[in-house]
Design a protein around this motif. Structure first.
Motif, PDB file in Angstrom:
ATOM      1  N   GLY A 280       0.801  -1.222   0.000  1.00 45.86           N
ATOM      2  CA  GLY A 280       0.000   0.000   0.000  1.00 45.86           C
ATOM      3  C   GLY A 280       0.829   1.265   0.000  1.00 45.86           C
ATOM      4  O   GLY A 280       0.549   2.210  -0.748  1.00 45.86           O
ATOM      5  N   THR A 281       1.878   1.296   0.827  1.00 43.53           N
ATOM      6  CA  THR A 281       2.692   2.515   0.923  1.00 43.53           C
ATOM      7  C   THR A 281       3.527   2.755  -0.333  1.00 43.53           C
ATOM      8  O   THR A 281       3.902   3.896  -0.615  1.00 43.53           O
ATOM      9  N   ALA A 282       3.819   1.689  -1.097  1.00 41.49           N
ATOM     10  CA  ALA A 282       4.599   1.852  -2.334  1.00 41.49           C
ATOM     11  C   ALA A 282       3.855   2.685  -3.368  1.00 41.49           C
ATOM     12  O   ALA A 282       4.472   3.305  -4.239  1.00 41.49           O
ATOM     13  N   ALA A 283       2.524   2.728  -3.254  1.00 42.93           N
ATOM     14  CA  ALA A 283       1.733   3.514  -4.206  1.00 42.93           C
ATOM     15  C   ALA A 283       1.654   4.979  -3.822  1.00 42.93           C
ATOM     16  O   ALA A 283       1.192   5.807  -4.612  1.00 42.93           O
ATOM     17  N   PHE A 284       2.110   5.316  -2.613  1.00 47.34           N
ATOM     18  CA  PHE A 284       1.998   6.702  -2.155  1.00 47.34           C
ATOM     19  C   PHE A 284       3.338   7.394  -1.946  1.00 47.34           C
ATOM     20  O   PHE A 284       3.602   8.464  -2.510  1.00 47.34           O
ATOM     21  N   TYR A 285       4.225   6.813  -1.142  1.00 44.29           N
ATOM     22  CA  TYR A 285       5.420   7.521  -0.691  1.00 44.29           C
ATOM     23  C   TYR A 285       6.375   7.934  -1.813  1.00 44.29           C
ATOM     24  O   TYR A 285       6.825   9.093  -1.836  1.00 44.29           O
ATOM     25  N   PRO A 286       6.738   7.065  -2.747  1.00 44.76           N
ATOM     26  CA  PRO A 286       7.653   7.515  -3.817  1.00 44.76           C
ATOM     27  C   PRO A 286       7.095   8.689  -4.613  1.00 44.76           C
ATOM     28  O   PRO A 286       7.811   9.667  -4.888  1.00 44.76           O
ATOM     29  N   LYS A 287       5.815   8.630  -4.976  1.00 45.57           N
ATOM     30  CA  LYS A 287       5.194   9.726  -5.730  1.00 45.57           C
ATOM     31  C   LYS A 287       5.095  10.984  -4.875  1.00 45.57           C
ATOM     32  O   LYS A 287       5.350  12.108  -5.350  1.00 45.57           O
ATOM     33  N   PHE A 288       4.765  10.821  -3.605  1.00 47.61           N
ATOM     34  CA  PHE A 288       4.656  11.963  -2.704  1.00 47.61           C
ATOM     35  C   PHE A 288       6.000  12.665  -2.543  1.00 47.61           C
ATOM     36  O   PHE A 288       6.089  13.900  -2.593  1.00 47.61           O
ATOM     37  N   MET A 289       7.062  11.902  -2.380  1.00 52.97           N
ATOM     38  CA  MET A 289       8.398  12.493  -2.234  1.00 52.97           C
ATOM     39  C   MET A 289       8.830  13.196  -3.518  1.00 52.97           C
ATOM     40  O   MET A 289       9.438  14.271  -3.470  1.00 52.97           O
ATOM     41  N   TYR A 290       8.502  12.609  -4.648  1.00 51.77           N
ATOM     42  CA  TYR A 290       8.820  13.242  -5.927  1.00 51.77           C
ATOM     43  C   TYR A 290       8.082  14.569  -6.074  1.00 51.77           C
ATOM     44  O   TYR A 290       8.663  15.582  -6.500  1.00 51.77           O
TER      45      TYR A 290
END
Length: 310
Positions: free
Chosen positions: A71-81
């Motif tokens: 679940g977090t893989a769909a949010f954190y990388p994009k959010f940090m970018y």
């Protein structure tokens, strides 16, 4: 008037208020994501590497940690970018994928906790039948249920959302959320709303089943000192995790559907991110600190690695 075919990307306007402190938020996000990865991978590896932990309760806990990573893989990388980017946009397809992964993961948490409640009910209320009831075949069926039901429910929601005619592309959040996209529709959203409420009722039913199992557990455990100790040792972590996930999801649902713009922006962002931040960190910590076998295995792993290094 725009329709779905002319909208190729969405603007995530929730980042507008974070620009001034983007590097602070980026640093905190990197720290949070690394803690999530470290805690969940540690618990997963501890369970997988220790044969004595290949029991239903620990297998379901492993499933809970795998789901947190999913679940977090769909949010954190994009959010940090996005925190470091000048443009805060996401493609139409990327938005639907993000909705699917984040919310199927959230529902999978609930399904897994329901299965774990059933496991604890059988272990404590029917101890003589436990090994005949919780067979390998039953465990596989429980894991499939915890994944397939959420994947189907959210896939249906995303499919219905993808058929809507949209009149806007501005999402006032930090990530794509199904209701935020539905609110952009110019066409009727009655079917989406009905299916959404049905899914909510189904998962409220999960909560009712968990509550009923815990009523039985408390009645059984209160009869002896050993029962009370067993409840505190194996059921209390599950109960804390359940409250953690339930409160986080409740905040998200209430904020998405009934949130007011009069609330402070920081509070609105916290409510929106709560279920993506709190459960993935605290679930493995709660179990890792509370369950003796997990704690001992983690300590053994780290001490053995220190000895190898030196």
């Amino acid at each position: 008037m725009k329709n779905f075919s002319s909208i190729s990307e969405f603007t995530l306007s929730g980042f507008n208020e974070l620009i001034e402190n983007r590097y602070v938020f980026f640093s905190l996000t990197v720290l949070s994501y690394h803690i999530i990865l470290f805690c969940n991978i540690t618990v997963i590896f501890s369970i997988v590497s220790k044969r004595g932990l290949h029991e239903p309760m620990y297998i379901f806990l492993c499933n809970l940690c795998v789901n947190a990573l999913y679940g977090t893989a769909a949010f954190y990388p994009k959010f940090m970018y996005d925190l470091l980017s000048q443009l805060h946009v996401i493609s139409y397809t990327g938005c639907l994928i993000q909705i699917f992964v984040i919310y199927s993961s959230a529902l999978c948490d609930f399904s897994t906790l329901t299965v774990m409640a059933y496991d604890r009910y059988v272990a404590i209320c029917k101890p003589l039948e436990y090994h005949s009831e919780m067979t390998n075949h039953k465990i596989i069926k429980c894991i499939l249920f915890s994944w397939l039901a959420p994947l189907f429910c959210v896939a249906l929601l995303v499919l219905l959302t993808s058929r809507l005619t949209l009149c806007g592309s501005r999402i006032e959040k930090l990530y794509c959320e199904n209701w935020a996209v539905v609110k952009l529709a110019c066409s009727s959203t009655t079917v989406n709303n009905v299916i959404g409420y049905i899914i909510m009722i189904v998962y409220v039913g999960h909560a009712v089943l968990i509550a009923c199992s815990y009523i039985q557990l408390i009645e059984t455990c209160s009869r002896s000192r050993e029962g009370k100790y067993r409840f505190m040792q194996t059921c209390m972590p599950h109960l804390l995790t359940l409250l953690n996930v339930s409160i986080a999801l409740l905040f998200d649902v209430l904020y998405s559907r009934y949130g007011s713009n009069s609330l402070p922006q920081g509070l609105r962002h916290f409510l929106a991110l709560d279920f993506l931040l709190i459960p993935p960190i605290f679930n493995p910590l709660i179990y890792g600190l509370s369950l003796t076998k997990i704690r001992k295995q983690v300590m053994r792993m780290f001490f053995s690695n220190i000895v190898v290094v030196f």
